[in-house]
Each structure stands twice: as C-alpha cells, then as structure tokens.
Design a protein around this motif. Sequence first.
Motif, PDB file in Angstrom:
ATOM      1  N   VAL A   1      35.066  38.404  37.864  1.00  0.00           N
ATOM      2  CA  VAL A   1      35.389  37.882  39.196  1.00  0.00           C
ATOM      3  C   VAL A   1      34.157  37.940  40.091  1.00  0.00           C
ATOM      4  CG1 VAL A   1      36.784  38.256  41.272  1.00  0.00           C
ATOM      5  CG2 VAL A   1      37.836  38.432  39.005  1.00  0.00           C
TER       6      VAL A   1
ATOM      7  N   THR B   1      41.675  38.392  41.418  1.00  0.00           N
ATOM      8  CA  THR B   1      41.066  37.466  42.378  1.00  0.00           C
ATOM      9  C   THR B   1      41.552  37.739  43.789  1.00  0.00           C
ATOM     10  OG1 THR B   1      42.776  35.823  41.830  1.00  0.00           O
ATOM     11  CG2 THR B   1      40.671  35.658  40.661  1.00  0.00           C
TER      12      THR B   1
ATOM     13  N   HIS C   1      43.563  31.560  45.667  1.00  0.00           N
ATOM     14  CA  HIS C   1      43.017  32.496  44.675  1.00  0.00           C
ATOM     15  C   HIS C   1      43.218  31.929  43.274  1.00  0.00           C
ATOM     16  CE1 HIS C   1      42.509  35.603  47.702  1.00  0.00           C
ATOM     17  NE2 HIS C   1      43.758  35.415  48.089  1.00  0.00           N
TER      18      HIS C   1
END
Length: 575
Positions: free
Chosen positions: A115, A417, A433
Amino acid sequence: MKVRNLVSKRFKETPADCQIASQALMMRGGYIKPVGNGIFTLFPITKRITAKIENIIRQEMNRIDGQEVLFPVTMPADMWRKSGRYDSIGSELLRFKDRSGGDMVLGMTHEEASVQLMTDVADSYTQYPFMIYQIQTKFRDEPRCRGGLIRVREFTMKDAYSFHTSQEDLEQYYMRCYEAYNRIYARCGVPEVVAVASDSGMMGGKVSHEYMLLTDVGEDTIVLCHDCDYRANMEAAPCLLNNEPGEIAPLEKVDTPNVKTIEDLCAFLKIKPQQTCKAVMYQRNVDDSFVIVFVRGDLDVNETKLRNYLKAEVHPAVVTEDSGIHAGFTGPMGLPEGTTVVYDSSLKGIEWLATGACEEDKHYIGFNIARDIGEVEYVDVAKAFDGGICPVCGKPSIYTSRGIEVGNIFQLGTKYTESMDMTYVDQDGSLKHPIMGCYGIGVGRLAASVCEAHHDDYGPVWPMSIAPWHVQICSLRADQPEVIEMSQKLYDALTARGVEVLWDDRSVSAGVMFSDADLFGVPLRVVVSPKGLQNGTIEIATRDKSMKELVPVNEAEDFVVRFVEDALAKLECKL
C-alpha cells in the motif's frame, strides 16, 4: 556438475530430532543445515530446487498480468502502526530499534509495504486493476518450529497484492489467481494439493482459501466430505449436527462427589456425552476477564471461531479460589457477575441436559436452556467432527484429514487501504479506497512438501520440473578409461542439448554411489559400467523404479533427451 565438486555432505544415519521424513532426508542428503531454531542455510542442491520453483511461480504470476517488485525486509514501525497491526500482532512480529532509536520491524508479510508503494502512484481509476508481487525473505518469530523447512522462522515467500475498484473485479481476479495456483502446484509435481476454505486470521478480509498437501504429518486439520467436493480448514468449517432433544423433565440438583469430567459425569449418571453441557473456560488476554463457553459434552471448542466471535485474543483460564468459579462443576446458572457466556449452536434444541451447578460436588439434571435461562444467542464455536453434517450437500458425511499449508489467497477488502489512507479518483470524481487481494506461497515449504509427498525409504523422488538435475550419470569403475570416456561423451552431449546433468565419477563402490544417488533424488539415472559397455549397452532407470532399460550405447543420448522432454511436457514445462 560433478558429485566430487558438489558442496554438500551426505550421512548414513538420520540426525537427531528429525520429526518427519522430508526433514530427515533433506538433512541426510546435504540439502539444508540448521543455523538456529527455525533458521537454515540452503546448500546448492536445494537452491537449485527452489530456483526452479520460483521460476514456475514467476511464469504463472506474469501469465495473470503480475508485475514483479521487491519490498524491503526491514520497515519502520510507523507503517505498521497505520494499519493497526504493530499492536494487534503478537510476538511473531520481530520488533527492534535502529541506531537512532527508531522502532523497526522485520517483515513477516508485506501488505503495508504494498500500500505504501502504490499510494500516490495509482491515483486514478484508469490505472486499475493491477497486481504486484515479489519473492522475498521474510521473518516470523514462530514459536513452534518443526519439520525442517516445513515450519521455520526465516523463509522465502512469494507474496502478491492485487488492487481493484470493485468487489466484482476482485472476485474475477481472485479466481484467476485460484487457477494460477492450481497450475503452479501441478507444474511442481504435486497435483494432489487441494484448495480449502480457510479463516483469514491476522490478514483480515472475509474470503480466503488455503492450498493443502494432504499428508498424515501435516499440522493442519482439514474437513472434507465423502459425498461432495466440500473442503475447509478446521478453523473455518462449520459444526453442523442433528440433536436429539430428549424428554423435558424438572430441573433437579444432584450430588456428584468428585465428578469433575464429562467422562466421570456420564459414568455416574449413566448418560451419553451428547446429553451433557460442558463448560470450557478462557480469559481475555487484555484484562483476564473470564469467558465461559458452553458446548455439547462430546465436542471441542474451536478457539479460532471463538476469537473471531469475541474479536479478542483469549487463553485457557487459570481458576483461583477467589474467582467464584468452581472448576469441574461450572454451569450456566450461578456464574460470577461480569463473566462472558457463549452458548455453542450444538446445544440448540436439546431439552434435557446435565450440567454443572456452580457448587462443589453438585450438578443439575433436566437442565433446559430455553426454560431455565431464557432466550440466548447460539454461536457456532465448536470444531467440526467425523460424521458431522456437510454444509454443502447436507449429508452426515464429514471426515477429517491432516495437511501441510503450501499457499494461501485472501480477499482483503479495504482493510489496509482505508487504515493507510490510500485513495484514487473514481470516474465520477470522488475519492475511493482500492479493494485488495493477497496471494502467498512459501517457496522452501513447498520444496519440503514435495519431498514429503514424493519419497521412499532411501531418499526424495523429485519431479522433473523442479529436480536439482534432470539426469545423474553414475560411472561404475571410474578407474576404467572406457567408462570415463563414454561418461564424458554423454555428459558433454546432454549438456549441449540443455539437459542438466549430475555426474558421479568418484572411485567409490556401487553401493555408496547408488545410495548417494537415491538421496539426490534425480529423476533419471544413467549407469555406465564396464560390463554394460562390453555388451554395447547403458543402463537407464528412473528414480521411482518404474522403468529400467538397457539401451544401446549409440541410442542412449536421444533416449535420455526424449525421456526428459516427455517428463517436462507432462508437467507443462520445457527443456
């Protein structure tokens, strides 16, 4: 490669503390050497095997549009604090400080790193979907190391992370990965690996599968059905059963001196365990508050299900005199205030039960939850059992087996996320997201699992696709010039045609040479001997003893090449 030059040492006897066959054979055969608890150095023979496994994995990940990256092994703790896992994961995560006093971790998995890499990079819906993967060293401070490379602390793993703009897109890609994993295991020579539904654990997410090699030495318990293709890890399998309600009777407290176990209670009252309500006691890790699970007496508590229901870590209770709990005589009535009570679904519908009375040497009989307690929430926290009802076909045909986990895939959702604030601009201009999937394979564990699945009493039987060499030439009577000359000719010709050859030209006995060859596990063995050459033949045999032929000298090269090509083709690999 010549055996005389190979960096390894083989042993006649199995080293101490080897728990399973693959560990014993890999230790005897000079594949691995322990450095510390759950930490191994790989000798060249093992590195050749794992390199081939990695190559197969890369090919299959690239085939489904994966892009290879490389994350760091060491990461700042702040990255893991953002996701919440720095505090939620226990001692398996190795935490340390760098020279400036900053908190650091050794990566046991790389969701956070993936991420962090893609934040501010994949910032528009037009860049989705995509998948990134790596093959990297990881460290998990595993408390139960065992079986050589089967369960270790430091290991090499392929982990992949996919990013999507919709759940539907994730589900479609998840199935592509599902099939890619099936191809990986088939190409590595273990098509017997099966996918089972699993619990996602610390990874998060709602949908996950584990890939299991079914074997008696496995640590995991797999729940399967005799009548359909249902498969699940014990941690994720529901416990379904048909209860006999029993006849309603008045609640009665009876004396049960020194009757503290279900077995003793059944013998004392002359009843079946299915007629009892068992108390299993835990405490929350965070505050030691008591959690008591009531379950049918013949069943066990599935602690993973319990933790998921409570959303808390628990440990077996330590009952003291001032706790107000009477161990061995605990029942639903008369518990201390503040105790969390969980009723397992196995008790639902039973109208006569024997259970503890929360008094020393006392039990209740005729206990009826609906009448004596009132309305309660029933939760499935029991372990599935042989003869249980299948959740798919509905038949009482559940059975259990053992397995080694050799891979896993998860639908993670937005757990990472969201917590790490990764967003993209959607088609309508809003910030959203990404939805993630995660896909892992332990490389060393897979190599050891293949050995566990394919071996005999003398050594591994490696599949051609991942074998350290395709062919081993054994030169019997290496002191004879004609033996060495023919062996050299074969070695050079096969190598020129892309065949990987291990050549044993040592002046040792046939027994020693063949014993070492068994430990190497090379799929095809070519024996060059004075007697064979005198008759104009070379002996060619498979390691699994399914084939042995005397081949004319001038046909041996082509015979070997065809055999290797055919064996690789069956595994969808090329020479």
